[in-house]
Design a protein around this motif. Structure first.
Motif, PDB file in Angstrom:
ATOM      1  N   ASP A 108       0.827  -1.203   0.000  1.00 54.65           N
ATOM      2  CA  ASP A 108       0.000   0.000   0.000  1.00 54.65           C
ATOM      3  C   ASP A 108       0.869   1.263   0.000  1.00 54.65           C
ATOM      4  OD1 ASP A 108       0.866  -0.791   2.526  1.00 54.65           O
ATOM      5  OD2 ASP A 108      -0.960  -0.178   3.560  1.00 54.65           O
ATOM      6  N   ILE A 109       1.941   1.224   0.768  1.00 55.74           N
ATOM      7  CA  ILE A 109       2.871   2.357   0.821  1.00 55.74           C
ATOM      8  C   ILE A 109       3.604   2.517  -0.504  1.00 55.74           C
ATOM      9  CG2 ILE A 109       4.941   3.261   1.961  1.00 55.74           C
ATOM     10  CD1 ILE A 109       4.025   1.750   4.491  1.00 55.74           C
ATOM     11  N   GLU A 110       4.095   1.407  -1.025  1.00 55.54           N
ATOM     12  CA  GLU A 110       4.794   1.445  -2.317  1.00 55.54           C
ATOM     13  C   GLU A 110       3.828   1.839  -3.432  1.00 55.54           C
ATOM     14  OE1 GLU A 110       8.006   1.407  -4.766  1.00 55.54           O
ATOM     15  OE2 GLU A 110       8.037   1.077  -2.592  1.00 55.54           O
ATOM     16  N   GLY A 111       2.590   1.356  -3.330  1.00 51.89           N
ATOM     17  CA  GLY A 111       1.588   1.667  -4.341  1.00 51.89           C
ATOM     18  C   GLY A 111       1.270   3.148  -4.411  1.00 51.89           C
ATOM     19  N   GLU A 112       1.249   3.799  -3.261  1.00 50.55           N
ATOM     20  CA  GLU A 112       1.015   5.244  -3.234  1.00 50.55           C
ATOM     21  C   GLU A 112       2.097   5.968  -4.031  1.00 50.55           C
ATOM     22  OE1 GLU A 112       0.317   8.780   0.079  1.00 50.55           O
ATOM     23  OE2 GLU A 112       1.617   7.092   0.579  1.00 50.55           O
ATOM     24  N   ARG A 136      -3.157   4.375  -0.874  1.00 49.34           N
ATOM     25  CA  ARG A 136      -2.424   4.232   0.397  1.00 49.34           C
ATOM     26  C   ARG A 136      -3.305   3.665   1.503  1.00 49.34           C
ATOM     27  NH1 ARG A 136      -0.648   3.207   4.453  1.00 49.34           N
ATOM     28  NH2 ARG A 136       0.953   4.227   5.733  1.00 49.34           N
ATOM     29  N   PHE A 137      -4.582   4.015   1.507  1.00 47.29           N
ATOM     30  CA  PHE A 137      -5.473   3.587   2.586  1.00 47.29           C
ATOM     31  C   PHE A 137      -6.245   2.312   2.293  1.00 47.29           C
ATOM     32  CE2 PHE A 137      -5.161   7.961   4.321  1.00 47.29           C
ATOM     33  CZ  PHE A 137      -4.998   7.650   5.668  1.00 47.29           C
ATOM     34  N   HIS A 138      -6.051   1.710   1.112  1.00 46.73           N
ATOM     35  CA  HIS A 138      -6.952   0.621   0.735  1.00 46.73           C
ATOM     36  C   HIS A 138      -6.828  -0.616   1.630  1.00 46.73           C
ATOM     37  CE1 HIS A 138      -3.597  -1.455  -1.366  1.00 46.73           C
ATOM     38  NE2 HIS A 138      -4.370  -2.521  -1.318  1.00 46.73           N
ATOM     39  N   MET A 139      -5.718  -0.773   2.342  1.00 50.80           N
ATOM     40  CA  MET A 139      -5.539  -1.922   3.235  1.00 50.80           C
ATOM     41  C   MET A 139      -6.107  -1.685   4.636  1.00 50.80           C
ATOM     42  SD  MET A 139      -4.136  -4.625   1.898  1.00 50.80           S
ATOM     43  CE  MET A 139      -3.341  -5.452   3.280  1.00 50.80           C
ATOM     44  N   HIS A 140      -6.608  -0.514   4.870  1.00 58.04           N
ATOM     45  CA  HIS A 140      -7.077  -0.191   6.222  1.00 58.04           C
ATOM     46  C   HIS A 140      -8.295  -0.998   6.659  1.00 58.04           C
ATOM     47  CE1 HIS A 140      -4.080   2.806   6.885  1.00 58.04           C
ATOM     48  NE2 HIS A 140      -4.697   3.324   7.916  1.00 58.04           N
ATOM     49  N   HIS A 141      -9.014  -1.584   5.727  1.00 55.09           N
ATOM     50  CA  HIS A 141     -10.143  -2.417   6.165  1.00 55.09           C
ATOM     51  C   HIS A 141      -9.645  -3.629   6.944  1.00 55.09           C
ATOM     52  CE1 HIS A 141      -9.771  -5.561   2.946  1.00 55.09           C
ATOM     53  NE2 HIS A 141      -9.285  -4.566   2.241  1.00 55.09           N
ATOM     54  N   ILE A 142      -8.455  -4.114   6.597  1.00 55.21           N
ATOM     55  CA  ILE A 142      -7.852  -5.226   7.336  1.00 55.21           C
ATOM     56  C   ILE A 142      -7.213  -4.711   8.624  1.00 55.21           C
ATOM     57  CG2 ILE A 142      -6.033  -6.975   7.295  1.00 55.21           C
ATOM     58  CD1 ILE A 142      -6.526  -7.274   4.293  1.00 55.21           C
ATOM     59  N   TYR A 143      -6.502  -3.600   8.511  1.00 58.92           N
ATOM     60  CA  TYR A 143      -5.819  -3.048   9.676  1.00 58.92           C
ATOM     61  C   TYR A 143      -6.810  -2.694  10.790  1.00 58.92           C
ATOM     62  CZ  TYR A 143      -1.969  -2.327   6.320  1.00 58.92           C
ATOM     63  OH  TYR A 143      -0.991  -2.493   5.381  1.00 58.92           O
ATOM     64  N   ILE A 144      -7.925  -2.087  10.411  1.00 61.09           N
ATOM     65  CA  ILE A 144      -8.927  -1.677  11.401  1.00 61.09           C
ATOM     66  C   ILE A 144      -9.662  -2.890  11.962  1.00 61.09           C
ATOM     67  CG2 ILE A 144     -11.066  -0.372  11.771  1.00 61.09           C
ATOM     68  CD1 ILE A 144     -10.065   1.570   9.578  1.00 61.09           C
TER      69      ILE A 144
END
Length: 222
Positions: A108-112, A136-144
């Motif tokens: 996600d970071i590299e993708g940004e 950058r935020f698209h993985m936040h559904h897993i993180y949250i």
């Protein structure tokens, strides 16, 4: 018409963008363009447990096609659709086979970074920044959902792209293998649970997105 304009037209006007994108990828103009990195997603494998559909491009096609179906509920359909096709672009550089599994740490970071580097040459600064932020935020559904330390909920809720980030959560989660009705319902319920967790940081932030979610539910649960 330039490759950028062709992709933009497909993303904004096609009911199923993946079909036209597959055709475009075979053209010499595309192969020589900055956007050929999207085609490289075909060569990036994924863990079958989480992605039975296969490589990253197969997943991306499913995400883009679903995004096209719900883009009317986005705040900015152009930004939303471009973020859907670029959301996993970071996997091109980060995917490794580690301990028996394909992993893409920090994609996600590299993708940004990759998204901004390319799109700033074809869009205005604001658009390139906004699309990169959604990526950058698209993985936040897993993180949250899993209470992981990578989640930056305070920054998320301050983002002007908040609505479209949530919509991408749905597309990313559903763009995997062949989802049955029950799995689709579970995904919508999961997003609603994530929204509840976000509201612990800021009450009533999800009033509008919750209304849209009900309408999106009728589209995806088919």
């Amino acid at each position: 018409m330039s490759v950028f304009n062709k992709i933009n037209d497909i993303l904004l006007n096609s009911n199923k963008p993946s079909i036209e994108l597959e055709k475009l990828f075979k053209e010499d103009e595309f192969i020589k363009s900055d956007f050929r990195i999207i085609g490289d997603l075909k060569n990036v494998p994924q863990d079958k447990k989480f992605h039975p559909e296969g490589n990253v491009w197969n997943h991306t096609k499913m995400v883009v096609d679903l995004a096209a179906r719900i883009k009317e509920y986005s705040e900015n359909s152009k930004n939303f659709m471009w973020s859907s096709i670029f959301h996993d672009i970071g996997k091109v550089k980060t995917t490794r086979f580690i301990k028996g599994r394909y992993r893409s740490y920090n994609h996600d970071i590299e993708g940004e970074k990759i998204t901004y580097k390319i799109l700033k040459n074809y869009m205005n600064e604001e658009e390139a920044v906004n699309i990169s932020e959604i990526v950058r935020f698209h993985m936040h559904h897993i993180y949250i959902l899993k209470d992981l330390p990578f989640a930056d909920i305070e920054k998320l809720i301050k983002s002007s792209n908040y609505n479209d980030i949530i919509l991408l959560f749905i597309c990313d989660k559903l763009g995997r293998g062949s989802k049955g009705i029950e799995e689709k319902i579970d995904t919508i319920n999961e997003v609603e649970f994530i929204l509840e967790k976000i509201e612990r940081y800021e009450a009533n932030i999800n009033i509008e997105i919750s209304k849209r979610l009900q309408k999106i539910n009728d589209i995806v649960i088919k």
